[in-house]
Design an enzyme around this catalytic site. Structure first.
Site, mmCIF file in Angstrom:
data_model
loop_
_atom_site.group_PDB
_atom_site.id
_atom_site.type_symbol
_atom_site.label_atom_id
_atom_site.label_comp_id
_atom_site.label_asym_id
_atom_site.label_seq_id
_atom_site.Cartn_x
_atom_site.Cartn_y
_atom_site.Cartn_z
ATOM 1 N N GLY A 13 0.814 -1.202 0.000
ATOM 2 C CA GLY A 13 0.000 0.000 0.000
ATOM 3 C C GLY A 13 0.849 1.254 0.000
ATOM 4 N N PHE A 14 0.192 2.386 -0.068
ATOM 5 C CA PHE A 14 0.870 3.683 -0.161
ATOM 6 C C PHE A 14 1.845 3.900 0.994
ATOM 7 C CE2 PHE A 14 -0.056 8.438 0.673
ATOM 8 C CZ PHE A 14 1.115 8.831 0.078
ATOM 9 N N ILE A 15 1.350 3.837 2.215
ATOM 10 C CA ILE A 15 2.200 4.098 3.377
ATOM 11 C C ILE A 15 3.115 2.911 3.664
ATOM 12 C CG2 ILE A 15 2.183 4.578 5.858
ATOM 13 C CD1 ILE A 15 -0.535 6.046 5.312
ATOM 14 N N TYR A 155 -15.967 4.234 8.396
ATOM 15 C CA TYR A 155 -14.514 4.056 8.417
ATOM 16 C C TYR A 155 -13.943 4.516 9.756
ATOM 17 C CZ TYR A 155 -9.631 5.362 7.525
ATOM 18 O OH TYR A 155 -8.273 5.527 7.606
ATOM 19 N N LYS A 159 -12.096 2.347 12.937
ATOM 20 C CA LYS A 159 -10.779 2.688 13.462
ATOM 21 C C LYS A 159 -10.837 2.966 14.959
ATOM 22 C CE LYS A 159 -7.820 2.356 10.093
ATOM 23 N NZ LYS A 159 -6.668 1.439 10.222
#
Length: 342
Positions: A13-15, A155, A159
């Site tokens: 993924g991005f991070i 979302y 979290k």
């Protein structure tokens, strides 16, 4: 400490990609897990991971964190010293359309991770959360001790739930755990559902861009390089060693704390768009639209705890970060288009 084994979920993924690159550069062994799902172009995930696979210290594993027993087997085989849990279904707006995927990835996936950490405890477990948990809070900047009882999207709700789940495991099983909350992360290799891609692609193609809430939004834009540097520095800030400041979020009953990772300087959406325009060398045509469901008007991180724990504060200016993103976007998608046309 170098030469540790670090397990990174969501490594393609991005991070996760940027963090894995940083860790490999610091001499760590990285076990990267990703399921390469099709929430967005799997080719982008494969392109990221192909750069990691060139390093002998990187081991890539394809699998879904929510699959029962999968993470338990990975922990048993590799016995990671540090675990960074980034795998999740991301995106505020998508959670309105497909909440089940958030239940599976974010709730069940985090449960499976906690069970694996319970069976094979790492030295430090770090788990990603989001500024979205601050929800309807209006007092700025957001501090780690603020209540997070009013999520504005599913979302954010998932979290917040994973934060609570991890605290219970830290208390019951003495697992040192740090939750870090992201604030509007951007930079090269970013997801195509994020605003830098949407703005840049439309501008370069001569299409109007959609500007929600008529541009009256503030975001604490945080450059991805700053974010992963902060995560890395938090490895040694193991909870349970005493509070560092009067505003430390260290739990009184568990080796657990939550830390904001944000630039600490909210930027008007219009200023961010202007930075993208300048990097592209083109002025965008703008469609002014109302606020979308689940969005909040502003985010702003209080980041003094991060500095107290690590001595570090994110520092990339918005103009520099936008320029780095647009340069990467032109290079990556220009090559993709040339390949398709060949």
């Amino acid at each position: 400490m170098s030469d540790q084994t670090v397990l990174v979920t969501g490594a393609a993924g991005f991070i996760g990609f940027h963090l894995s690159q940083l860790l490999l550069g610091q001499g760590h062994r990285v076990i990267g897990i990703d399921n390469h799902n099709d929430y967005y172009d799997p080719g982008l995930k494969s392109a990221r991971e192909s750069q990691l696979l060139g390093d002998a210290c990187y081991t890539g594993i394809v699998g879904s964190v929510e699959d029962a027993g999968f993470l338990l087997d990975v922990f048993a085989k590799h016995r990671p010293d540090i675990v960074v849990h980034l795998a999740a279904q991301a995106g505020v707006r998508h959670s309105i359309e497909n909440p089940r995927s958030y239940t599976q990835s974010n709730l069940i996936g985090s449960f499976e991770l906690l069970e694996a950490a319970r069976a094979h405890p790492p030295q430090h477990l770090l788990m990603a959360s989001t500024s979205s948990v601050y929800g309807a809070n209006t007092a700025m900047p957001y501090g780690e001790l603020d209540k997070v009882d009013l999520p504005m999207s599913y979302y954010a709700a998932t979290k917040k739930a994973t934060e609570a789940m991890s605290h219970s495991y830290a208390h019951l099983f003495d697992i040192p755990t740090t939750i870090f909350r992201f604030f509007t992360v951007y930079g090269p290799w970013g997801r195509p559902d994020m605003s830098p891609y949407l703005f840049t692609q439309a501008i370069l193609e001569g299409r109007p861009i959609n500007v929600f809430n008529h541009g009256d939004m503030m975001r604490d834009f945080t450059y991805v390089g700053d974010l992963v540097r902060a995560i890395f520095l938090l490895f040694d800030a193991i909870p349970g060693q005493g509070a560092t400041t009067e505003k430390d979020s260290l739990s009184p009953v568990a080796p657990w704390r939550v830390v904001n990772i944000g630039n600490g300087h909210p930027v008007q959406l219009g200023a961010f768009i202007e930075a993208i325009e300048q990097a592209c060398g083109i002025t965008a045509e703008k469609n002014m639209l109302p606020m979308q469901p689940g969005d909040v008007q502003a985010t702003w991180a209080e980041n003094r705890l991060l500095h107290a724990l690590t001595g570090y504060t994110p520092q990339t200016e918005i103009g520099d970060g936008a320029r780095a993103y647009v340069n990467w976007h032109r290079s990556y998608y220009g090559q993709q288009n040339a390949f398709r046309e060949a």
